[in-house]
Design a protein around this motif. Structure first.
Motif, PDB file in Angstrom:
ATOM      1  N   VAL A  51      23.675 -35.735  47.047  1.00 25.23           N
ATOM      2  CA  VAL A  51      23.056 -35.755  45.721  1.00 25.23           C
ATOM      3  C   VAL A  51      22.129 -34.560  45.540  1.00 25.23           C
ATOM      4  O   VAL A  51      22.156 -33.872  44.498  1.00 25.23           O
ATOM      5  CB  VAL A  51      22.281 -37.071  45.505  1.00 25.23           C
ATOM      6  CG1 VAL A  51      21.445 -37.011  44.219  1.00 25.23           C
ATOM      7  CG2 VAL A  51      23.244 -38.247  45.446  1.00 25.23           C
ATOM      8  N   LYS A  52      21.296 -34.269  46.548  1.00 25.18           N
ATOM      9  CA  LYS A  52      20.354 -33.158  46.444  1.00 25.18           C
ATOM     10  C   LYS A  52      21.077 -31.821  46.300  1.00 25.18           C
ATOM     11  O   LYS A  52      20.680 -30.958  45.515  1.00 25.18           O
ATOM     12  CB  LYS A  52      19.426 -33.127  47.670  1.00 25.18           C
ATOM     13  CG  LYS A  52      18.508 -34.331  47.771  1.00 25.18           C
ATOM     14  CD  LYS A  52      17.559 -34.234  48.942  1.00 25.18           C
ATOM     15  CE  LYS A  52      16.437 -33.271  48.673  1.00 25.18           C
ATOM     16  NZ  LYS A  52      15.351 -33.356  49.660  1.00 25.18           N
ATOM     17  N   ALA A  53      22.169 -31.670  47.052  1.00 22.94           N
ATOM     18  CA  ALA A  53      22.909 -30.406  46.986  1.00 22.94           C
ATOM     19  C   ALA A  53      23.633 -30.252  45.654  1.00 22.94           C
ATOM     20  O   ALA A  53      23.696 -29.148  45.099  1.00 22.94           O
ATOM     21  CB  ALA A  53      23.902 -30.333  48.145  1.00 22.94           C
ATOM     22  N   SER A  91      29.907 -39.027  54.732  1.00 23.79           N
ATOM     23  CA  SER A  91      29.712 -37.688  55.294  1.00 23.79           C
ATOM     24  C   SER A  91      30.786 -36.720  54.818  1.00 23.79           C
ATOM     25  O   SER A  91      30.590 -35.504  54.849  1.00 23.79           O
ATOM     26  CB  SER A  91      29.719 -37.754  56.828  1.00 23.79           C
ATOM     27  OG  SER A  91      28.620 -38.483  57.319  1.00 23.79           O
ATOM     28  N   VAL A  92      31.935 -37.263  54.379  1.00 22.75           N
ATOM     29  CA  VAL A  92      33.033 -36.398  53.923  1.00 22.75           C
ATOM     30  C   VAL A  92      32.637 -35.616  52.675  1.00 22.75           C
ATOM     31  O   VAL A  92      32.747 -34.380  52.663  1.00 22.75           O
ATOM     32  CB  VAL A  92      34.311 -37.224  53.681  1.00 22.75           C
ATOM     33  CG1 VAL A  92      35.401 -36.339  53.089  1.00 22.75           C
ATOM     34  CG2 VAL A  92      34.782 -37.864  54.986  1.00 22.75           C
ATOM     35  N   VAL A 151      30.273 -30.566  50.122  1.00 21.91           N
ATOM     36  CA  VAL A 151      29.231 -29.994  49.268  1.00 21.91           C
ATOM     37  C   VAL A 151      28.290 -29.077  50.037  1.00 21.91           C
ATOM     38  O   VAL A 151      27.935 -27.997  49.576  1.00 21.91           O
ATOM     39  CB  VAL A 151      28.422 -31.125  48.581  1.00 21.91           C
ATOM     40  CG1 VAL A 151      27.231 -30.544  47.817  1.00 21.91           C
ATOM     41  CG2 VAL A 151      29.323 -31.907  47.635  1.00 21.91           C
ATOM     42  N   THR A 152      27.880 -29.504  51.228  1.00 21.28           N
ATOM     43  CA  THR A 152      26.864 -28.751  51.969  1.00 21.28           C
ATOM     44  C   THR A 152      27.412 -27.978  53.159  1.00 21.28           C
ATOM     45  O   THR A 152      26.713 -27.145  53.722  1.00 21.28           O
ATOM     46  CB  THR A 152      25.773 -29.707  52.486  1.00 21.28           C
ATOM     47  OG1 THR A 152      26.319 -30.572  53.498  1.00 21.28           O
ATOM     48  CG2 THR A 152      25.221 -30.569  51.360  1.00 21.28           C
ATOM     49  N   SER A 206      23.326 -29.934  60.358  1.00 21.09           N
ATOM     50  CA  SER A 206      22.798 -30.950  61.276  1.00 21.09           C
ATOM     51  C   SER A 206      22.781 -32.321  60.621  1.00 21.09           C
ATOM     52  O   SER A 206      22.975 -33.348  61.284  1.00 21.09           O
ATOM     53  CB  SER A 206      21.393 -30.553  61.736  1.00 21.09           C
ATOM     54  OG  SER A 206      20.528 -30.373  60.638  1.00 21.09           O
ATOM     55  N   TYR A 207      22.563 -32.360  59.299  1.00 25.36           N
ATOM     56  CA  TYR A 207      22.521 -33.642  58.600  1.00 25.36           C
ATOM     57  C   TYR A 207      23.906 -34.290  58.525  1.00 25.36           C
ATOM     58  O   TYR A 207      24.059 -35.492  58.737  1.00 25.36           O
ATOM     59  CB  TYR A 207      21.964 -33.457  57.188  1.00 25.36           C
ATOM     60  CG  TYR A 207      20.498 -33.092  57.151  1.00 25.36           C
ATOM     61  CD1 TYR A 207      19.545 -33.904  57.747  1.00 25.36           C
ATOM     62  CD2 TYR A 207      20.072 -31.921  56.516  1.00 25.36           C
ATOM     63  CE1 TYR A 207      18.197 -33.569  57.719  1.00 25.36           C
ATOM     64  CE2 TYR A 207      18.735 -31.578  56.487  1.00 25.36           C
ATOM     65  CZ  TYR A 207      17.795 -32.409  57.091  1.00 25.36           C
ATOM     66  OH  TYR A 207      16.471 -32.072  57.061  1.00 25.36           O
ATOM     67  N   THR A 208      24.915 -33.491  58.190  1.00 23.28           N
ATOM     68  CA  THR A 208      26.261 -34.063  58.115  1.00 23.28           C
ATOM     69  C   THR A 208      26.752 -34.475  59.503  1.00 23.28           C
ATOM     70  O   THR A 208      27.454 -35.486  59.648  1.00 23.28           O
ATOM     71  CB  THR A 208      27.248 -33.063  57.493  1.00 23.28           C
ATOM     72  OG1 THR A 208      27.194 -31.818  58.198  1.00 23.28           O
ATOM     73  CG2 THR A 208      26.904 -32.817  56.038  1.00 23.28           C
TER      74      THR A 208
END
Length: 298
Positions: free
Chosen positions: A67-69, A178-179, A184-185, A189-191
């Motif tokens: 959402v943030k990205a 995560s897909v 998107v990003t 490290s987050y994904t």
């Protein structure tokens, strides 16, 4: 929409001499503090209920970063920052506020304390303080933290209906979500946390009902120390990887970069699985001088 005027008023209302206190408050919504809080509650208080909230937090992370990205709304100017930024470049919605709602609100719901006025007031107070601390530190506008709180409540409602009390469903949602985060990003490290941690949680959660119950306070203390040591070691190992700072695997990245990020995802999976399964190792120990009636936890 981001309420920049009221944000300035809030920042000006808090003197710089209280910055250390504000930093301590904001840490209540940080990933590290929430990780140790949930791990401790899982080890010593209630495993199924706490694990449910762990799955909420992991699934929520994967949705939040997407959402943030997609929105791509920047943080306030760096000139307003009172501390060094340790996170992504996007400011809307607030990740700390979102995490505080999902974790503290999730615990309130999981432990059936939503009708307890002191518990509700306490949790609401913590969330409010975390949210305001982000504004005071200049890392977010007031609109960011309000949106983070509302998004956190929405996530809790949706996760509650999808997961239906089964943590493995929550971890599966983290992997699935995560897909789009990857699309998107990119590989960050987050994904990797969403994929690795979700997979590790799915694997280990199936054994929760087979884990031995705590028999005494001594075993609880040993479990806490051993578990925290394990978490610290895995955190150090993850932080030692260059990509842990949020590096992205670019198209055409070399084999070494791919191997490095694969290692990070694996470590995240081992960390989550280890937190869940560590009671099995401690449960094998014998306590000849400890009475099994000394422990009141589950």
């Amino acid at each position: 929409m981001r309420l920049e005027g009221p944000s300035a008023t809030i920042r000006e209302a808090v003197s710089d001499e209280y910055v250390d206190i504000v930093v301590a408050v904001t840490e209540l919504g940080s990933p590290t503090v929430l990780l140790f809080l949930l791990a401790t509650l899982y080890w010593l208080v209630d495993r199924p209920r706490t694990l449910l909230v762990v799955s909420y937090a992991l699934a929520g992370l994967t949705v939040l970063i997407t959402v943030k990205a997609v929105l791509g709304m920047p943080r306030p100017p760096e000139s307003l920052f009172l501390i060094e930024l340790d996170g992504d470049e996007y400011g809307f919605p607030s990740g700390h506020t979102f995490a505080a709602v999902v974790v503290y609100g999730g615990l309130l719901r999981a432990f059936d304390r939503t009708r307890s006025l002191p518990a509700v007031v306490g949790v609401s107070g913590i969330i409010t303080l975390v949210a305001l601390s982000r504004v005071v530190l200049g890392l977010h506008y007031l609109g960011d933290v309000v949106a983070g709180a509302l998004f956190g409540v929405l996530a809790l409602v949706i996760f509650g209906r999808l997961v239906r009390g089964e943590p493995r469903r929550g971890f599966a949602i983290a992997v699935i979500c995560s897909v789009p985060a990857l699309l998107v990003t990119g590989v960050t490290s987050y994904t990797l946390l969403g994929i690795g941690g979700g997979a590790g949680g799915m694997f280990a959660a199936r054994y929760v009902d087979r884990l031995p119950a705590l028999r005494n306070r001594l075993e609880g203390a040993v479990l806490f120390v051993f578990g925290c040591t394990f978490v610290l070691i895995t955190e150090v190992a993850i932080d030692a990887i260059p990509a842990a700072g949020g590096g992205v695997l670019e198209a055409g990245g070399g084999f070494l970069e791919f191997a490095t990020l694969t290692l990070m995802g694996t470590l995240y999976g081992l960390q989550v699985a280890g937190i869940i399964l560590v009671p099995a190792a401690i449960g094998r120990l014998e306590w000849p001088f400890a009475s099994p009636t000394n422990w009141n936890g589950a």
